[in-house]
Design a protein around this motif. Sequence first.
Motif, mmCIF file in Angstrom:
data_model
loop_
_atom_site.group_PDB
_atom_site.id
_atom_site.type_symbol
_atom_site.label_atom_id
_atom_site.label_comp_id
_atom_site.label_asym_id
_atom_site.label_seq_id
_atom_site.Cartn_x
_atom_site.Cartn_y
_atom_site.Cartn_z
ATOM 1 N N GLN A 62 0.860 -1.190 0.000
ATOM 2 C CA GLN A 62 0.000 0.000 0.000
ATOM 3 C C GLN A 62 0.893 1.235 0.000
ATOM 4 O OE1 GLN A 62 -2.346 1.301 3.450
ATOM 5 N NE2 GLN A 62 -4.118 1.387 2.080
ATOM 6 N N CYS A 63 0.737 2.050 -1.011
ATOM 7 C CA CYS A 63 1.524 3.282 -1.105
ATOM 8 C C CYS A 63 1.017 4.291 -0.076
ATOM 9 C CB CYS A 63 1.418 3.864 -2.515
ATOM 10 S SG CYS A 63 2.371 5.378 -2.731
ATOM 11 N N GLN A 64 1.932 4.978 0.565
ATOM 12 C CA GLN A 64 1.583 5.927 1.624
ATOM 13 C C GLN A 64 1.842 7.385 1.213
ATOM 14 O OE1 GLN A 64 0.364 4.862 4.818
ATOM 15 N NE2 GLN A 64 0.111 3.055 3.535
ATOM 16 N N LEU A 65 2.157 7.592 -0.037
ATOM 17 C CA LEU A 65 2.539 8.954 -0.431
ATOM 18 C C LEU A 65 1.364 9.924 -0.510
ATOM 19 C CD1 LEU A 65 5.211 8.966 -3.284
ATOM 20 C CD2 LEU A 65 5.314 10.104 -1.066
ATOM 21 N N CYS A 66 0.274 9.478 -1.105
ATOM 22 C CA CYS A 66 -0.829 10.432 -1.272
ATOM 23 C C CYS A 66 -2.131 9.813 -0.780
ATOM 24 C CB CYS A 66 -0.901 10.925 -2.716
ATOM 25 S SG CYS A 66 -1.922 9.973 -3.837
ATOM 26 N N PRO A 67 -3.184 10.625 -0.638
ATOM 27 C CA PRO A 67 -4.415 10.129 -0.025
ATOM 28 C C PRO A 67 -5.081 8.968 -0.769
ATOM 29 C CG PRO A 67 -4.375 12.516 0.023
ATOM 30 C CD PRO A 67 -3.214 12.102 -0.824
ATOM 31 N N ARG A 68 -4.672 8.662 -1.967
ATOM 32 C CA ARG A 68 -5.262 7.495 -2.638
ATOM 33 C C ARG A 68 -4.881 6.191 -1.946
ATOM 34 N NH1 ARG A 68 -7.908 8.931 -6.872
ATOM 35 N NH2 ARG A 68 -7.276 10.886 -7.817
ATOM 36 N N ARG A 69 -3.708 6.177 -1.343
ATOM 37 C CA ARG A 69 -3.213 4.971 -0.651
ATOM 38 C C ARG A 69 -3.460 3.733 -1.497
ATOM 39 N NH1 ARG A 69 -1.866 6.577 4.576
ATOM 40 N NH2 ARG A 69 -2.932 8.455 5.254
ATOM 41 N N CYS A 70 -2.935 3.749 -2.711
ATOM 42 C CA CYS A 70 -3.175 2.635 -3.642
ATOM 43 C C CYS A 70 -2.693 1.318 -3.059
ATOM 44 C CB CYS A 70 -2.424 2.872 -4.948
ATOM 45 S SG CYS A 70 -2.954 4.335 -5.829
ATOM 46 N N SER A 71 -3.538 0.327 -3.162
ATOM 47 C CA SER A 71 -3.152 -1.040 -2.811
ATOM 48 C C SER A 71 -2.788 -1.724 -4.132
ATOM 49 C CB SER A 71 -4.334 -1.734 -2.132
ATOM 50 O OG SER A 71 -4.056 -3.089 -1.979
ATOM 51 N N ARG A 77 1.007 -1.283 -11.119
ATOM 52 C CA ARG A 77 1.341 0.110 -10.769
ATOM 53 C C ARG A 77 0.171 0.782 -10.053
ATOM 54 N NH1 ARG A 77 4.411 2.520 -16.153
ATOM 55 N NH2 ARG A 77 5.798 0.725 -16.401
ATOM 56 N N GLY A 78 0.500 1.856 -9.350
ATOM 57 C CA GLY A 78 -0.527 2.664 -8.699
ATOM 58 C C GLY A 78 -1.214 3.587 -9.697
ATOM 59 N N PHE A 79 -2.170 4.339 -9.199
ATOM 60 C CA PHE A 79 -3.011 5.227 -10.003
ATOM 61 C C PHE A 79 -2.178 6.222 -10.825
ATOM 62 C CE2 PHE A 79 -5.494 9.145 -10.415
ATOM 63 C CZ PHE A 79 -6.748 8.695 -10.780
ATOM 64 N N CYS A 80 -1.076 6.701 -10.254
ATOM 65 C CA CYS A 80 -0.268 7.718 -10.939
ATOM 66 C C CYS A 80 0.542 7.145 -12.097
ATOM 67 C CB CYS A 80 0.655 8.428 -9.956
ATOM 68 S SG CYS A 80 1.698 7.317 -9.014
ATOM 69 N N GLY A 81 0.671 5.826 -12.169
ATOM 70 C CA GLY A 81 1.327 5.184 -13.311
ATOM 71 C C GLY A 81 2.840 5.224 -13.292
ATOM 72 N N LYS A 89 8.040 -5.012 -3.248
ATOM 73 C CA LYS A 89 8.642 -3.712 -2.903
ATOM 74 C C LYS A 89 8.150 -2.681 -3.923
ATOM 75 C CE LYS A 89 12.559 -5.417 -0.444
ATOM 76 N NZ LYS A 89 13.996 -5.574 -0.343
ATOM 77 N N TYR A 90 8.072 -1.433 -3.445
ATOM 78 C CA TYR A 90 7.473 -0.418 -4.312
ATOM 79 C C TYR A 90 8.553 0.519 -4.835
ATOM 80 C CZ TYR A 90 3.185 1.811 -5.959
ATOM 81 O OH TYR A 90 2.149 2.270 -6.727
ATOM 82 N N TYR A 91 8.559 0.730 -6.134
ATOM 83 C CA TYR A 91 9.609 1.522 -6.773
ATOM 84 C C TYR A 91 9.029 2.704 -7.548
ATOM 85 C CZ TYR A 91 12.877 -2.271 -5.831
ATOM 86 O OH TYR A 91 13.663 -3.200 -5.207
#
Length: 381
Positions: A62-71, A77-81, A89-91
Amino acid sequence: MIDEWGERYLSRRRFLKVSASLAFFSALACCPIAARAQLGKKGYIGTKLSAHFLPLANQRIQCQLCPRRCSVAEGQRGFCGVRENRGGKYYSLVYANPCAAHLDPIEKKPFFHLLPASTSFSIATAGCNLRCKFCQNWEISQAKPEDTYNLDMSPEKVVAIAKKVRARSIAYTYVEPTIFFEYMIDTARLAKKEGILNVCHSNGFINPGPLKELCQVLDAANIDLKGFTEDYYSSMSQGQLAPVLQTLKILKEQNVHLEITNLVVPTKNDDLKTVRQMGAWIKKELGAGTPVHFSRFYPLYKLRNLPPTPVSILEKSRQTAMETGLEYVYIGNVPGHEGERTFCPRCKKLLIGRQGYTISEVNLSQGKCRFCGQPIPGIWT
Ligand code: SF4
């Protein structure tokens, strides 16, 4: 070490030529795009392990950078692509590979209370965490990094170029810089050591943790407050208002110089009652001295059916915000308008004369009005 790109594209002469030819359309998506198309490599991407994700079961994260918190599942990839799950691991996929780099007047960001007439070395990668229908840089913000022409520009190289061209600041801009967070913060840390300011133009859609980390090295932020209702954020940008308001309050608490931009889209967010509510909120939570820019919309991307914002609507928005007690309210993207200039809120005399990106006079002395001594918020030295 400055490479051929730096030498060819960052000379003062080139900057003046490009700026003059494009002065009317201050969003200037075409400037950075022109640079990268000629000198970047298509699909050239650089990875960096993110510090802002949580591992979940089955190699999800789960990405913690922005309020989307993409799982995000493994390999996705997350929403931002521009962030990818590789083996749990997330890159980031855009580290040190900007698709846009340009020397801009600071007024273009826009910052009107920060080193007038200085230049800012501006960078962006592909990607964004919102989907604004009116995006002025949609060709890069809505692209994947493998589809853009990207440069090889490490944080060290960004700072070296900024020094070489005597930029007073480095701007993280054109798209939402949160999505290239690792690149931004590494560059900003180096820049700070060299005495170069770090500024960003952001949609404010970032979580408090990474934002506070960024605030350690960020000098100034211009935050898009796109509207003042949750409906507007959801229907026009696939975003949310509440996290943006939280970002504004954190920036204020953390003593980051703050300016706000509101793109006025005719018939969509030009209701004066809402403008009044927004102005009152800004005054109460951020202070009457917070500069606010009402910026003119031009038909682009998914809103080509609308006309440019009538100047009279911008003037009414400005007047309404000033009636709420805000002291520095500007009109953007209308070169030559009186609303581009800064006036002293106490003695009403002209402090900074502007015409487009050209500064005609500055009547400040050590951050105070030269005529009456009123302190003016901003970064002036
Ligand atoms: S930064 Fe990107 S991946 Fe992370 S939560 Fe936001 S949109 Fe999702």
